[in-house]
Design an enzyme around this catalytic site. Sequence first.
Site, PDB file in Angstrom:
ATOM      1  N   GLU A  14       0.790  -1.243   0.090  1.00 16.53           N
ATOM      2  CA  GLU A  14      -0.147   0.055  -0.103  1.00 16.53           C
ATOM      3  C   GLU A  14       0.938   1.362  -0.110  1.00 16.53           C
ATOM      4  O   GLU A  14       2.077   1.108   0.431  1.00 16.53           O
ATOM      5  CB  GLU A  14      -0.936   0.035   1.208  1.00 16.53           C
ATOM      6  CG  GLU A  14      -0.109  -0.159   2.356  1.00 16.53           C
ATOM      7  CD  GLU A  14      -1.073  -0.699   3.550  1.00 16.53           C
ATOM      8  OE1 GLU A  14      -2.111  -1.008   3.343  1.00 16.53           O
ATOM      9  OE2 GLU A  14      -0.705  -0.327   4.625  1.00 16.53           O
TER      10      GLU A  14
ATOM     11  N   CYS B 189       3.421   8.339   0.917  1.00 21.99           N
ATOM     12  CA  CYS B 189       4.311   7.340   1.594  1.00 21.99           C
ATOM     13  C   CYS B 189       4.274   6.099   0.886  1.00 21.99           C
ATOM     14  O   CYS B 189       2.973   5.449   0.937  1.00 21.99           O
ATOM     15  CB  CYS B 189       3.486   7.355   3.071  1.00 21.99           C
ATOM     16  SG  CYS B 189       4.180   6.109   4.034  1.00 21.99           S
TER      17      CYS B 189
ATOM     18  N   CYS C 116       7.115  -7.280   6.425  1.00 21.49           N
ATOM     19  CA  CYS C 116       8.427  -6.471   7.151  1.00 21.49           C
ATOM     20  C   CYS C 116       8.954  -7.561   7.860  1.00 21.49           C
ATOM     21  O   CYS C 116       8.217  -8.318   8.837  1.00 21.49           O
ATOM     22  CB  CYS C 116       8.358  -5.543   7.880  1.00 21.49           C
ATOM     23  SG  CYS C 116       9.622  -4.674   8.574  1.00 21.49           S
TER      24      CYS C 116
ATOM     25  N   CYS D  49       8.299  -5.679  14.760  1.00 20.02           N
ATOM     26  CA  CYS D  49       7.922  -4.831  15.859  1.00 20.02           C
ATOM     27  C   CYS D  49       6.528  -5.055  16.493  1.00 20.02           C
ATOM     28  O   CYS D  49       5.732  -5.311  15.530  1.00 20.02           O
ATOM     29  CB  CYS D  49       7.939  -3.325  15.575  1.00 20.02           C
ATOM     30  SG  CYS D  49       9.671  -2.908  14.614  1.00 20.02           S
TER      31      CYS D  49
ATOM     32  N   CYS E  48       3.336  -3.227  15.498  1.00 20.78           N
ATOM     33  CA  CYS E  48       2.965  -2.977  14.017  1.00 20.78           C
ATOM     34  C   CYS E  48       2.513  -4.048  13.323  1.00 20.78           C
ATOM     35  O   CYS E  48       2.896  -5.022  13.380  1.00 20.78           O
ATOM     36  CB  CYS E  48       4.367  -2.544  13.456  1.00 20.78           C
ATOM     37  SG  CYS E  48       4.294  -2.622  11.728  1.00 20.78           S
TER      38      CYS E  48
ATOM     39  N   CYS F 189       1.181   1.572   9.244  1.00 15.32           N
ATOM     40  CA  CYS F 189       1.547   0.884   8.046  1.00 15.32           C
ATOM     41  C   CYS F 189       1.173  -0.468   8.081  1.00 15.32           C
ATOM     42  O   CYS F 189       1.166  -1.121   9.204  1.00 15.32           O
ATOM     43  CB  CYS F 189       3.149   0.980   7.924  1.00 15.32           C
ATOM     44  SG  CYS F 189       3.948   0.244   9.310  1.00 15.32           S
TER      45      CYS F 189
HETATM   46  S1  SF4 Z   1       7.396  -0.654  12.322  1.00 11.94           S
HETATM   47 FE1  SF4 Z   1       6.330  -2.254  11.017  1.00 11.94          FE
HETATM   48  S2  SF4 Z   1       7.083  -1.840   8.963  1.00 11.94           S
HETATM   49 FE2  SF4 Z   1       8.361  -0.471  10.430  1.00 11.94          FE
HETATM   50  S3  SF4 Z   1      10.124  -1.654  10.858  1.00 11.94           S
HETATM   51 FE3  SF4 Z   1       8.929  -2.304  12.514  1.00 11.94          FE
HETATM   52  S4  SF4 Z   1       7.518  -4.046  11.628  1.00 11.94           S
HETATM   53 FE4  SF4 Z   1       8.727  -2.996   9.823  1.00 11.94          FE
END
Ligand code: SF4
Length: 371
Positions: A108, A121, A128, A132, A135, A359
């Site tokens: 996206e 963005c 990913c 994290c 997220c 995100c």
């Molecule tokens: S916040 Fe989400 S997209 Fe950003 S580095 Fe951490 S896991 Fe990856």
Amino acid sequence: MSEPTLVFEEPKQRKKPPSHFADFTPEERRAKVEELGLPGYRANQISTHYFTHYDDDPESWSDFPAAARTLVRENLLPPLITLVRSITCDEGMTRKDLWRLHDGVLVESVLMRYPERTTVCISSQAGCGMNCPFCATGQAGLTRNLSAAEITAQIVAAARACDRGELPGGPTRLSNIVFMGMGEPLANYNAVLRTVRNIITPQPDGLGIGARSVTLSTVGLVPAIEKLTEENLQIKLAISLHTPDDELRDSLVPINLRWKIKEVLAAADGYADKTGRRYSIEYALIRDINDQKWRADLLGRLLKNRNAHVNLIPLNPTPGSKWTASRKEDERAFVETLENYGVPVTVRDTRGREIEGACGQLAALEISSRP
Ligand code: SF4
């Protein structure tokens, strides 16, 4: 300088995206055009259509020989991203686009119009690998890296939308690009750097958007920051720090187990010294997790003599998550504490909240709603 060892590889071999004009340097593009039996100057025409007019359909190019159009489309401009759906909010000034790639993978981008600028963005990876816990993208893991052309295509689509007046307020120019969508850009270094060069190279070979209008956000892959420093570009570096202490950061941003805060900030300082550009510290304020006064104090002490400013991000909670945004009074106290240390601080506008603006959230919803 040796190549950085990037620890997060793609989990499995997938079919590569078709190669595309935007994957190559201007010299390579000329060579590719000649390999097709066309004169090298046709590469300039293709560049002009793609990067100046945002037109990726050779069939509509009246200045291009009809016989060569299909050849170029099939070999140099294969369609890479297909719009699945768009969602708008903020009275149409924010638009989130969900794209399907050649292998069905979803990514996206978010286009945001402000009075003085229009920003896109973009995603640099599908999913990913940084994991994290707060997220949505991180929860799904890494599917694969995007190619330079797949990343560039998101930007060209945004520039086209601006140029054609698709956002309220009439036609405008795409002015800013932030690598803050899905993925860790520095874990896909070569494709991201090719994209940056596609952005900043003057037309016709690139989009001609100034390097100072490009922001690259990273969780802190130290060798890759050092490599980026050597490129000596004027792009803005943003470090997703999220807490000033290693103990919490080890769990909030697990790459911290590999590179500690001290090392990450030293690498960012090196970037600022070389480029003369102040870097930003991204800090998602999470209620009762990292928003305490003592952490603001610690952050203030850490940053007070550095060429950095803090960008506080009220957390956009992901569905079903235990993490939520800080109370307004805690947010205010955090800001005041940093200001007392003389650290410049801003609170990020929370555009896109009603459209799952964190995100990865739109793609996560699309995937979870599939039969
Ligand atoms: S916040 Fe989400 S997209 Fe950003 S580095 Fe951490 S896991 Fe990856």
